[in-house]
Design a protein around this motif. Sequence first.
Motif, PDB file in Angstrom:
ATOM      1  N   LYS A  66      -0.649 -10.305  17.061  1.00  0.00           N
ATOM      2  CA  LYS A  66      -1.587  -9.428  16.353  1.00  0.00           C
ATOM      3  C   LYS A  66      -2.981  -9.722  16.910  1.00  0.00           C
ATOM      4  O   LYS A  66      -3.480 -10.854  16.761  1.00  0.00           O
ATOM      5  N   VAL A  67      -3.561  -8.727  17.569  1.00  0.00           N
ATOM      6  CA  VAL A  67      -4.884  -8.929  18.164  1.00  0.00           C
ATOM      7  C   VAL A  67      -5.948  -8.569  17.137  1.00  0.00           C
ATOM      8  O   VAL A  67      -5.913  -7.488  16.554  1.00  0.00           O
ATOM      9  N   ILE A  68      -6.865  -9.500  16.903  1.00  0.00           N
ATOM     10  CA  ILE A  68      -8.018  -9.181  16.047  1.00  0.00           C
ATOM     11  C   ILE A  68      -9.232  -9.174  16.961  1.00  0.00           C
ATOM     12  O   ILE A  68      -9.539 -10.179  17.623  1.00  0.00           O
ATOM     13  N   ALA A  69      -9.874  -8.002  17.043  1.00  0.00           N
ATOM     14  CA  ALA A  69     -10.984  -7.846  17.981  1.00  0.00           C
ATOM     15  C   ALA A  69     -12.310  -7.879  17.223  1.00  0.00           C
ATOM     16  O   ALA A  69     -12.485  -7.157  16.238  1.00  0.00           O
ATOM     17  N   ILE A  70     -13.209  -8.733  17.687  1.00  0.00           N
ATOM     18  CA  ILE A  70     -14.505  -8.936  17.029  1.00  0.00           C
ATOM     19  C   ILE A  70     -15.582  -8.231  17.867  1.00  0.00           C
ATOM     20  O   ILE A  70     -15.694  -8.519  19.064  1.00  0.00           O
ATOM     21  N   PRO A  71     -16.376  -7.341  17.261  1.00  0.00           N
ATOM     22  CA  PRO A  71     -17.376  -6.605  18.050  1.00  0.00           C
ATOM     23  C   PRO A  71     -18.280  -7.538  18.846  1.00  0.00           C
ATOM     24  O   PRO A  71     -18.592  -8.640  18.395  1.00  0.00           O
ATOM     25  N   LEU A 119       3.514 -19.630  24.035  1.00  0.00           N
ATOM     26  CA  LEU A 119       2.931 -19.785  22.696  1.00  0.00           C
ATOM     27  C   LEU A 119       3.672 -18.840  21.745  1.00  0.00           C
ATOM     28  O   LEU A 119       4.031 -17.724  22.137  1.00  0.00           O
ATOM     29  N   PRO A 120       3.888 -19.286  20.517  1.00  0.00           N
ATOM     30  CA  PRO A 120       4.602 -18.403  19.584  1.00  0.00           C
ATOM     31  C   PRO A 120       3.721 -17.224  19.167  1.00  0.00           C
ATOM     32  O   PRO A 120       2.487 -17.337  19.184  1.00  0.00           O
ATOM     33  N   ALA A 121       4.360 -16.116  18.807  1.00  0.00           N
ATOM     34  CA  ALA A 121       3.580 -14.948  18.371  1.00  0.00           C
ATOM     35  C   ALA A 121       2.755 -15.307  17.148  1.00  0.00           C
ATOM     36  O   ALA A 121       3.110 -16.188  16.367  1.00  0.00           O
ATOM     37  N   GLY A 122       1.648 -14.635  17.000  1.00  0.00           N
ATOM     38  CA  GLY A 122       0.731 -14.899  15.893  1.00  0.00           C
ATOM     39  C   GLY A 122      -0.564 -14.157  16.188  1.00  0.00           C
ATOM     40  O   GLY A 122      -0.559 -13.169  16.937  1.00  0.00           O
ATOM     41  N   ILE A 123      -1.659 -14.664  15.641  1.00  0.00           N
ATOM     42  CA  ILE A 123      -2.938 -13.959  15.781  1.00  0.00           C
ATOM     43  C   ILE A 123      -3.693 -14.421  17.035  1.00  0.00           C
ATOM     44  O   ILE A 123      -3.738 -15.613  17.338  1.00  0.00           O
ATOM     45  N   VAL A 124      -4.271 -13.439  17.753  1.00  0.00           N
ATOM     46  CA  VAL A 124      -5.134 -13.746  18.897  1.00  0.00           C
ATOM     47  C   VAL A 124      -6.496 -13.128  18.615  1.00  0.00           C
ATOM     48  O   VAL A 124      -6.580 -11.960  18.227  1.00  0.00           O
ATOM     49  N   LEU A 125      -7.535 -13.918  18.806  1.00  0.00           N
ATOM     50  CA  LEU A 125      -8.890 -13.413  18.559  1.00  0.00           C
ATOM     51  C   LEU A 125      -9.570 -13.111  19.890  1.00  0.00           C
ATOM     52  O   LEU A 125      -9.516 -13.919  20.828  1.00  0.00           O
ATOM     53  N   THR A 126     -10.186 -11.937  19.960  1.00  0.00           N
ATOM     54  CA  THR A 126     -10.849 -11.533  21.207  1.00  0.00           C
ATOM     55  C   THR A 126     -12.058 -10.667  20.871  1.00  0.00           C
ATOM     56  O   THR A 126     -12.348 -10.424  19.697  1.00  0.00           O
ATOM     57  N   ALA A 127     -12.771 -10.213  21.909  1.00  0.00           N
ATOM     58  CA  ALA A 127     -13.951  -9.367  21.685  1.00  0.00           C
ATOM     59  C   ALA A 127     -13.551  -7.896  21.684  1.00  0.00           C
ATOM     60  O   ALA A 127     -12.554  -7.504  22.277  1.00  0.00           O
ATOM     61  N   ILE A 142      -3.284 -18.317  13.579  1.00  0.00           N
ATOM     62  CA  ILE A 142      -4.055 -18.084  14.817  1.00  0.00           C
ATOM     63  C   ILE A 142      -3.448 -18.919  15.936  1.00  0.00           C
ATOM     64  O   ILE A 142      -3.267 -20.129  15.788  1.00  0.00           O
ATOM     65  N   ARG A 143      -3.116 -18.263  17.035  1.00  0.00           N
ATOM     66  CA  ARG A 143      -2.480 -18.965  18.158  1.00  0.00           C
ATOM     67  C   ARG A 143      -3.470 -19.335  19.237  1.00  0.00           C
ATOM     68  O   ARG A 143      -3.402 -20.373  19.846  1.00  0.00           O
ATOM     69  N   PHE A 144      -4.377 -18.395  19.563  1.00  0.00           N
ATOM     70  CA  PHE A 144      -5.407 -18.705  20.561  1.00  0.00           C
ATOM     71  C   PHE A 144      -6.546 -17.701  20.529  1.00  0.00           C
ATOM     72  O   PHE A 144      -6.454 -16.656  19.889  1.00  0.00           O
ATOM     73  N   PHE A 145      -7.626 -18.104  21.226  1.00  0.00           N
ATOM     74  CA  PHE A 145      -8.764 -17.210  21.444  1.00  0.00           C
ATOM     75  C   PHE A 145      -8.682 -16.750  22.904  1.00  0.00           C
ATOM     76  O   PHE A 145      -8.307 -17.542  23.776  1.00  0.00           O
ATOM     77  N   TYR A 146      -9.046 -15.509  23.136  1.00  0.00           N
ATOM     78  CA  TYR A 146      -9.074 -15.003  24.515  1.00  0.00           C
ATOM     79  C   TYR A 146     -10.429 -14.313  24.718  1.00  0.00           C
ATOM     80  O   TYR A 146     -10.715 -13.292  24.082  1.00  0.00           O
ATOM     81  N   VAL A 147     -11.251 -14.901  25.575  1.00  0.00           N
ATOM     82  CA  VAL A 147     -12.607 -14.374  25.733  1.00  0.00           C
ATOM     83  C   VAL A 147     -12.894 -14.146  27.221  1.00  0.00           C
ATOM     84  O   VAL A 147     -12.757 -15.059  28.040  1.00  0.00           O
TER      85      VAL A 147
END
Length: 446
Positions: free
Chosen positions: A154-159, A129-137, A184-189
Amino acid sequence: MTKIDDVLLSKYGETSSVPSPVNRLMTDFAVGFRDGRDINLGVGYVNEQTIPHRAIQLACEQVLSHPEKYRAALNYGGAQGSPNLIASLRRFHIENRIGGITEQTLNGRDIVIGANGATSLLESVTHVLPAGIVLTADPMYYIYCNDLERKGFKVIAIPEDAEGLDTQCLKSKLAALGSERTAIRFFYVVTVNNPTCTILSNKRKRELVDIATRLSYEVGRKIPIFFDNAYSDLVHDSTVEPLASALCYDALGIVYEVGTLSKILAPGLRIGYLIGSKGAFLDSIIQRTSDIGFSAPLINQEIASYLLDHGIEAQIEKVNHGYQQKAKQVKTWMAERLGDNVQECRGGSAGFYFYFTLSNVATGTTSDFFKFLTRTTGQEDIDGPRDSQHPKVIYIPGEHCVHPEGDMIEIGKRQLRISYGFEELPQIHAALKYMREAIAYSETVR
Ligand SMILES: Cc1ncc(COP(=O)(O)O)c(C=O)c1O
């Protein structure tokens, strides 16, 4: 002599030439570790007693003596994985209805085996996957998030709260991203989060799939959501609602589940797998497995297949019974020894970590609490004589678990993860006593 530069490193090479903070912490501790004296509550190792040594030995014999079923088990394997293991995993999920999975759920989906555990599959994702935003907890699985950031994501972490990643907060963050949402490239949960062992509720899981589905339509491209189930077979609290598989909520074909046999059998087998929709993405992961080592060792895959076909339910029950007993005992001792000093605590229902917040005491590597426990205060009465220091205790400071640019940065300074997986109960009991003393010490030097 002509001047010569050092080896030219890629950006990734450069960022990887410096060990991550947690690796450094663990290496420093391991170097001087004194067996039977120091206590390691930091590592994510499974409890040695949960590993079925004898059954693995037997499985190896069975595999090697049945070449008609386990063909050329000591030779190279195919990149998708052993057909025996894939069939065993399929059966294991369907017959046990893991998370409500049925034959129908797996129609149109495939299972692929990683080259070296779930870790290698997660790592492969960062390549295809190309670099970009990943959303996680937040707190986040620091090992993978650190890898992602070294690769330019770029990891964006959501409380998270008691039910896992806070979906209201996620919606606000998505809205705030505006047109950046296309990056946004993917979510990782992680479904039983590492470090907190918070169990993602089924309601939240469904909401997350909904959010990823909506976002996919909005940007006009499928945005995958990876659920890491590393600990999902380790729910040992019978009051917890059975965990549903996110695959059951997936209408668009964007859900991928990552599983591992590390926690229920043995990390040393290095068997991890990915389940998801057939297609270009899964094909690219298979090619990547081939690129980095052809396949997981075939003999290990066949052993794992045999073990999944013979007595896996009893094995899982045994593992969970062990962790359940330990979790209960450690929880009682934490209340006795740390009492009001603990402001909030997560874990104890699944996996083998507790993650807690101390009321007033900092836990980072420069804190008095940390120095007391690692015997680096410089005071002999605390650390013990130079040649025979008092027992050391290691844990993972919250500062390494929360995202450095996230909302939890301040509270993370008073948090810590302890594992009740690796060490036995008497050592954990002793460690909690030292933690109590470390809190008292921190209060006196403040
Ligand atoms: C959340 C999470 N994912 C993946 C893994 C690694 O799994 P494997 O041993 O299959 O590489 C771990 C190991 O601790 C983990 O905590």
